[in-house]
Design a protein around this motif. Structure first.
Motif, PDB file in Angstrom:
ATOM      1  N   ASN A  80       0.811  -1.215   0.000  1.00  0.00           N
ATOM      2  CA  ASN A  80       0.000   0.000   0.000  1.00  0.00           C
ATOM      3  C   ASN A  80       0.846   1.268   0.000  1.00  0.00           C
ATOM      4  O   ASN A  80       0.311   2.361   0.197  1.00  0.00           O
ATOM      5  CB  ASN A  80      -0.933   0.010   1.208  1.00  0.00           C
ATOM      6  CG  ASN A  80      -2.195  -0.792   0.985  1.00  0.00           C
ATOM      7  OD1 ASN A  80      -3.162  -0.289   0.421  1.00  0.00           O
ATOM      8  ND2 ASN A  80      -2.184  -2.046   1.396  1.00  0.00           N
ATOM      9  N   GLU A 124      -1.094  -2.132  -5.509  1.00  0.00           N
ATOM     10  CA  GLU A 124      -2.517  -1.940  -5.776  1.00  0.00           C
ATOM     11  C   GLU A 124      -2.828  -1.778  -7.251  1.00  0.00           C
ATOM     12  O   GLU A 124      -4.006  -1.792  -7.634  1.00  0.00           O
ATOM     13  CB  GLU A 124      -3.030  -0.699  -5.034  1.00  0.00           C
ATOM     14  CG  GLU A 124      -2.562   0.608  -5.628  1.00  0.00           C
ATOM     15  CD  GLU A 124      -3.090   1.840  -4.898  1.00  0.00           C
ATOM     16  OE1 GLU A 124      -3.528   1.686  -3.739  1.00  0.00           O
ATOM     17  OE2 GLU A 124      -3.037   2.939  -5.473  1.00  0.00           O
ATOM     18  N   GLY A 169      -6.900   1.686  -4.382  1.00  0.00           N
ATOM     19  CA  GLY A 169      -6.674   0.441  -3.656  1.00  0.00           C
ATOM     20  C   GLY A 169      -7.919  -0.383  -3.450  1.00  0.00           C
ATOM     21  O   GLY A 169      -8.002  -1.150  -2.474  1.00  0.00           O
TER      22      GLY A 169
END
Length: 307
Positions: free
Chosen positions: A87, A183, A233
């Protein structure tokens, strides 16, 4: 009669353990790890290894200092470290990535009692804290390698008015676009998500409700729904973070409510908020509401009566 065992509930046991579940999550994340290396280079692997190592070391050190059972062999710390890394932007300063892993394990997980007792997903919470503390580094995106991308702006930023051209839908699905290193590839995340559903580690309810809500609402609002679904995401959040056992409801009805809530908050932030992305905030907010959802959707034991 000698073979009878008297013990507290639960009285039904399954072969699944925390270790086997977390091992499956790590396996499911491997396609995303591979995609991050392909698109962003070996630096992506470095950030991932460091986040996992710091997460595991922090958990071991905290439990050692507090004279608690060592739990690093259940792989939960490794999963948290890897999810956090995926992330993050690939160019994140290493010390900031290490700080994020520390916050996820020590502050969010261990301070609240360890695995099974944290109030929110550790990786999501650490990412939100990093987004507030290091907003510049957390919103600076590298151009993926081996692609014809000409803008490092994320598709959500472009949709929101930033300079740059939107990638094609095919590029969005494969991962040839700006964004956090884990992502961008919807294909890799979809493979991992299907693996988890097939292994019965997660159910379809939360991911489908989450992604479906974003698709429907952005279509109604005329906000390029296919881009909205594949951007940001959403896939990694829906399959790997909104489905966290501790911070999401256990019942099918609760999972659907949780997923719809995440999707609704994500769209509200994306369309009317100051941030172009809302997945992390939506999951964190729904984590906080999780006890209420569990209470609303809990099932009555067979033969039970109202207390």
């Amino acid at each position: 009669m000698n073979n009878m065992v008297v013990s507290v509930n639960p009285h039904i046991y399954a072969k699944d353990t925390t270790q086997t579940i977390m091992r499956d999550v790590l396996i499911a994340l491997l396609p995303a790890v591979l995609a991050s290396i392909i698109f962003f280079g070996v630096q992506a692997l470095l950030v991932e290894v460091i986040c996992v190592a710091v997460a595991v070391i922090c958990e071991w050190a905290f439990e050692k200092i507090c004279n608690k059972p060592i739990t690093i062999t259940d792989f939960s710390a490794a999963v948290t470290g890897l999810l956090l890394a995926l992330n993050l932007p690939v160019d994140i300063p290493i010390w900031q990535a290490m700080f994020g892993a520390f916050v996820a394990i020590i502050v969010v997980k261990q301070f609240f009692g360890g695995i099974g007792q944290n109030f929110a997903n550790p990786a999501i919470t650490a990412r939100v804290i990093m987004l507030v503390a290091f907003s510049g580094a957390m919103t600076t995106w590298a151009i993926p390698a081996f692609t014809d991308a000409t803008s490092a702006a994320t598709p959500l930023a472009v949709i929101g008015g930033a300079e740059g051209a939107l990638p094609t839908l095919a590029q969005m699905f494969i991962g040839a676009r700006g964004g956090s290193m884990g992502e961008t590839s919807c294909l890799a995340l979809l493979i991992g998500g299907i693996y988890l559903i097939a292994r019965k580690v997660i159910s379809w309810h939360t991911p489908v409700a989450f992604i479906g809500t974003v698709l429907v609402l952005t279509a109604l609002l005329g906000r390029q729904p296919l881009y909205q679904v594949m951007a940001g995401g959403l896939f990694i959040g829906a399959f790997f973070m909104a489905t966290d056992y501790t911070t999401s409801p256990p019942t099918p009805a609760g999972k659907l409510i949780f997923g719809v809530g995440c999707g609704l908050i994500t769209v509200l932030i994306r369309v009317w908020g100051n941030y172009p992305e809302g997945v992390s905030f939506s999951i964190l907010l729904m984590n906080i509401l999780n006890p209420y959802i569990c209470d609303w959707t809990k099932t009555k034991p067979f033969g039970g009566v109202q207390a």
